[in-house]
Design a protein around this motif. Structure first.
Motif, PDB file in Angstrom:
ATOM      1  N   GLY A   1       0.740  -1.173   0.112  1.00 40.06           N
ATOM      2  CA  GLY A   1      -0.008   0.086   0.217  1.00 40.06           C
ATOM      3  C   GLY A   1       0.722   1.224   0.046  1.00 40.06           C
ATOM      4  N   LYS A   2       0.096   2.326  -0.104  1.00 38.45           N
ATOM      5  CA  LYS A   2       0.885   3.828  -0.028  1.00 38.45           C
ATOM      6  C   LYS A   2       1.898   4.209   0.805  1.00 38.45           C
ATOM      7  CE  LYS A   2      -3.327   6.315   1.530  1.00 38.45           C
ATOM      8  NZ  LYS A   2      -4.206   7.371   1.287  1.00 38.45           N
ATOM      9  N   ASN A   3       1.367   3.357   2.043  1.00 35.42           N
ATOM     10  CA  ASN A   3       2.431   3.903   3.621  1.00 35.42           C
ATOM     11  C   ASN A   3       3.478   2.984   3.604  1.00 35.42           C
ATOM     12  OD1 ASN A   3       0.884   6.256   4.255  1.00 35.42           O
ATOM     13  ND2 ASN A   3      -0.818   4.888   5.030  1.00 35.42           N
ATOM     14  N   SER A   4       3.798   1.991   2.440  1.00 30.92           N
ATOM     15  CA  SER A   4       4.811   0.862   2.784  1.00 30.92           C
ATOM     16  C   SER A   4       6.085   1.538   2.946  1.00 30.92           C
ATOM     17  CB  SER A   4       4.701   0.035   1.689  1.00 30.92           C
ATOM     18  OG  SER A   4       5.070   0.700   0.232  1.00 30.92           O
ATOM     19  N   GLN A   5       6.483   2.546   2.368  1.00 33.46           N
ATOM     20  CA  GLN A   5       7.796   2.906   2.686  1.00 33.46           C
ATOM     21  C   GLN A   5       7.891   3.669   4.009  1.00 33.46           C
ATOM     22  OE1 GLN A   5      10.059   4.825  -0.734  1.00 33.46           O
ATOM     23  NE2 GLN A   5       8.183   4.502  -1.837  1.00 33.46           N
ATOM     24  N   SER A   6       7.060   4.017   4.614  1.00 32.25           N
ATOM     25  CA  SER A   6       6.945   4.896   5.986  1.00 32.25           C
ATOM     26  C   SER A   6       7.096   3.699   6.924  1.00 32.25           C
ATOM     27  CB  SER A   6       5.508   5.121   6.326  1.00 32.25           C
ATOM     28  OG  SER A   6       5.039   5.956   5.430  1.00 32.25           O
ATOM     29  N   VAL A   7       6.899   2.388   6.782  1.00 34.56           N
ATOM     30  CA  VAL A   7       7.408   1.560   7.753  1.00 34.56           C
ATOM     31  C   VAL A   7       8.759   1.187   7.856  1.00 34.56           C
ATOM     32  CG1 VAL A   7       7.546  -1.109   8.019  1.00 34.56           C
ATOM     33  CG2 VAL A   7       5.541  -0.151   7.109  1.00 34.56           C
ATOM     34  N   PHE A   8       9.754   1.262   6.828  1.00 37.47           N
ATOM     35  CA  PHE A   8      11.080   1.213   6.854  1.00 37.47           C
ATOM     36  C   PHE A   8      11.686   2.457   7.335  1.00 37.47           C
ATOM     37  CE2 PHE A   8       9.725  -1.672   3.465  1.00 37.47           C
ATOM     38  CZ  PHE A   8      10.225  -2.645   3.915  1.00 37.47           C
ATOM     39  N   LYS A   9      11.105   3.576   7.089  1.00 40.60           N
ATOM     40  CA  LYS A   9      11.652   4.838   7.496  1.00 40.60           C
ATOM     41  C   LYS A   9      11.611   4.957   9.065  1.00 40.60           C
ATOM     42  CE  LYS A   9      11.205   7.372   3.253  1.00 40.60           C
ATOM     43  NZ  LYS A   9      10.421   8.466   2.386  1.00 40.60           N
ATOM     44  N   ALA A  10      10.310   4.491   9.412  1.00 43.59           N
ATOM     45  CA  ALA A  10       9.995   4.307  11.012  1.00 43.59           C
ATOM     46  C   ALA A  10      11.155   3.192  11.819  1.00 43.59           C
ATOM     47  CB  ALA A  10       8.628   3.789  11.306  1.00 43.59           C
ATOM     48  N   PHE A  11      11.303   2.311  10.966  1.00 49.00           N
ATOM     49  CA  PHE A  11      12.241   1.361  11.457  1.00 49.00           C
ATOM     50  C   PHE A  11      13.594   1.818  11.581  1.00 49.00           C
ATOM     51  CE2 PHE A  11      15.191  -2.138  10.897  1.00 49.00           C
ATOM     52  CZ  PHE A  11      14.809  -3.351  11.405  1.00 49.00           C
ATOM     53  N   TRP A  12      14.019   2.461  10.498  1.00 50.02           N
ATOM     54  CA  TRP A  12      15.519   3.015  10.999  1.00 50.02           C
ATOM     55  C   TRP A  12      15.534   4.479  11.992  1.00 50.02           C
ATOM     56  CZ3 TRP A  12      15.057   3.005   4.800  1.00 50.02           C
ATOM     57  CH2 TRP A  12      15.476   1.555   4.420  1.00 50.02           C
ATOM     58  N   GLY A  13      14.335   5.088  11.932  1.00 47.68           N
ATOM     59  CA  GLY A  13      14.136   6.079  12.672  1.00 47.68           C
ATOM     60  C   GLY A  13      14.192   5.758  14.359  1.00 47.68           C
ATOM     61  N   GLN A  14      13.651   4.525  14.640  1.00 53.31           N
ATOM     62  CA  GLN A  14      13.595   3.956  15.927  1.00 53.31           C
ATOM     63  C   GLN A  14      15.199   3.430  16.183  1.00 53.31           C
ATOM     64  OE1 GLN A  14      11.520   3.982  18.375  1.00 53.31           O
ATOM     65  NE2 GLN A  14       9.726   5.235  17.053  1.00 53.31           N
ATOM     66  N   GLY A  15      16.049   3.424  15.176  1.00 53.67           N
ATOM     67  CA  GLY A  15      17.486   3.006  15.648  1.00 53.67           C
ATOM     68  C   GLY A  15      17.566   1.251  15.462  1.00 53.67           C
ATOM     69  N   TYR A  16      16.689   0.719  14.928  1.00 49.04           N
ATOM     70  CA  TYR A  16      16.851  -0.723  14.643  1.00 49.04           C
ATOM     71  C   TYR A  16      17.711  -0.888  13.467  1.00 49.04           C
ATOM     72  CZ  TYR A  16      12.330  -0.912  17.270  1.00 49.04           C
ATOM     73  OH  TYR A  16      11.318  -0.910  18.161  1.00 49.04           O
ATOM     74  N   LYS A  17      18.316  -2.009  13.848  1.00 52.99           N
ATOM     75  CA  LYS A  17      19.437  -2.447  12.709  1.00 52.99           C
ATOM     76  C   LYS A  17      19.052  -3.848  11.984  1.00 52.99           C
ATOM     77  CE  LYS A  17      22.053   1.308  13.726  1.00 52.99           C
ATOM     78  NZ  LYS A  17      22.270   2.231  12.922  1.00 52.99           N
ATOM     79  N   LYS A  18      18.434  -4.453  12.740  1.00 51.70           N
ATOM     80  CA  LYS A  18      18.379  -5.974  12.598  1.00 51.70           C
ATOM     81  C   LYS A  18      16.798  -6.402  12.669  1.00 51.70           C
ATOM     82  CE  LYS A  18      19.987 -10.777  13.197  1.00 51.70           C
ATOM     83  NZ  LYS A  18      21.209 -11.522  14.183  1.00 51.70           N
ATOM     84  N   MET A  19      16.294  -7.250  11.670  1.00 51.21           N
ATOM     85  CA  MET A  19      15.037  -7.761  11.720  1.00 51.21           C
ATOM     86  C   MET A  19      14.815  -9.062  12.591  1.00 51.21           C
ATOM     87  SD  MET A  19      13.470  -7.061   7.962  1.00 51.21           S
ATOM     88  CE  MET A  19      11.990  -8.132   8.592  1.00 51.21           C
ATOM     89  N   THR A  20      13.580  -9.528  12.862  1.00 47.58           N
ATOM     90  CA  THR A  20      13.754 -10.980  13.368  1.00 47.58           C
ATOM     91  C   THR A  20      12.750 -11.467  12.619  1.00 47.58           C
ATOM     92  OG1 THR A  20      11.890 -10.177  14.972  1.00 47.58           O
ATOM     93  CG2 THR A  20      13.863 -10.215  15.934  1.00 47.58           C
ATOM     94  N   ASN A  21      12.875 -12.972  12.226  1.00 46.38           N
ATOM     95  CA  ASN A  21      12.351 -13.594  11.322  1.00 46.38           C
ATOM     96  C   ASN A  21      11.679 -12.925  10.049  1.00 46.38           C
ATOM     97  OD1 ASN A  21      10.961 -16.331  10.789  1.00 46.38           O
ATOM     98  ND2 ASN A  21       9.215 -15.640  12.249  1.00 46.38           N
TER      99      ASN A  21
END
Length: 227
Positions: free
Chosen positions: A34-54
């Motif tokens: 959907g249209k907000n998909s890129q917001s997910v990754f920007k929020a991920f990096w904005g929170q300082g996350y480096k690694k995904m689980t599963n």
């Protein structure tokens, strides 16, 4: 507990859940589309996350307009890139939908409830946290079971049934869990079930699925409709 609550309790590692309970839920799959998909990754990096689980349980619906950094991140982390609707991808790959809990950010995924899946829409920020921790917070909603009985006449299709239910319930189902069942549901083909499942999104239901066999447990309210 009904069919929805039983599955949510299982994925939260709890013996049972009741409406109003707040749980930490680990979905079977995470769908970013959907249209907000890129917001997910920007929020991920904005929170300082480096690694995904599963990451193997995560799909990203690419449209071809994504930033290269996002596509690179997906490929490096093992996120599946798909170029079709999640429902079509699941069917093509033979992935079970019935009873599967899906977390997504696009309201359109609620249509997967037509195949017995349990799709739950969360915010891009919550999805970013889910990518990092595998879970998200959820308050168990009240459940309404709507049973539709009678012969499926030529005047009824998935689309007309959806319109009929929307006219009947207006905005009374906002935030509720909804299970559709009854004899009529057993007579619908896959295409009509998909069109009927638009009802979950358009009615504002928090989660919904089609279960022709019924709720398979306790619900807070029951409405029976005779066509």
């Amino acid at each position: 507990m009904n069919i929805i609550e039983k599955r949510l309790a299982e994925l939260a590692n709890l013996p049972s859940v009741t409406p109003g309970d707040q749980i930490e839920l680990t979905p079977d799959w995470k769908l970013i589309s959907g249209k907000n998909s890129q917001s997910v990754f920007k929020a991920f990096w904005g929170q300082g996350y480096k690694k995904m689980t599963n990451p193997a349980k995560t799909f990203f619906s690419a449209t071809g307009t994504e930033e290269e950094t996002i596509l690179k991140f997906c490929k490096e982390n093992g996120i599946k890139l798909i170029d079709c609707e999640p429902e079509d991808y699941f069917r093509k790959e033979g992935i079970k939908q019935n009873g599967t809990v899906l977390a997504g950010i696009d309201q359109q995924i609620k249509c997967m409830g037509g195949n017995g899946a349990i799709p739950i829409v969360i915010s891009p920020a919550a999805m970013a946290d889910c990518l990092a921790t595998s879970s998200f917070s959820l308050v168990i909603p009240d459940t309404m079971y709507i049973e539709i009985n009678g012969p499926l006449g030529k005047q009824y299709s998935g689309e007309t049934l959806c319109s009929y239910l929307l006219d009947s319930f207006n905005d009374s189902l906002i935030g509720a869990a909804v299970i559709l069942g009854g004899v009529v549901l057993k007579q619908l083909n896959n295409q009509d079930r998909k069109k009927l499942s638009n009802f979950f999104q358009l009615s504002g239901a928090a989660v919904g699925l089609i279960s022709a066999e019924g709720p398979l447990g306790q619900v807070e309210s029951v409405i029976k409709i005779k066509l």
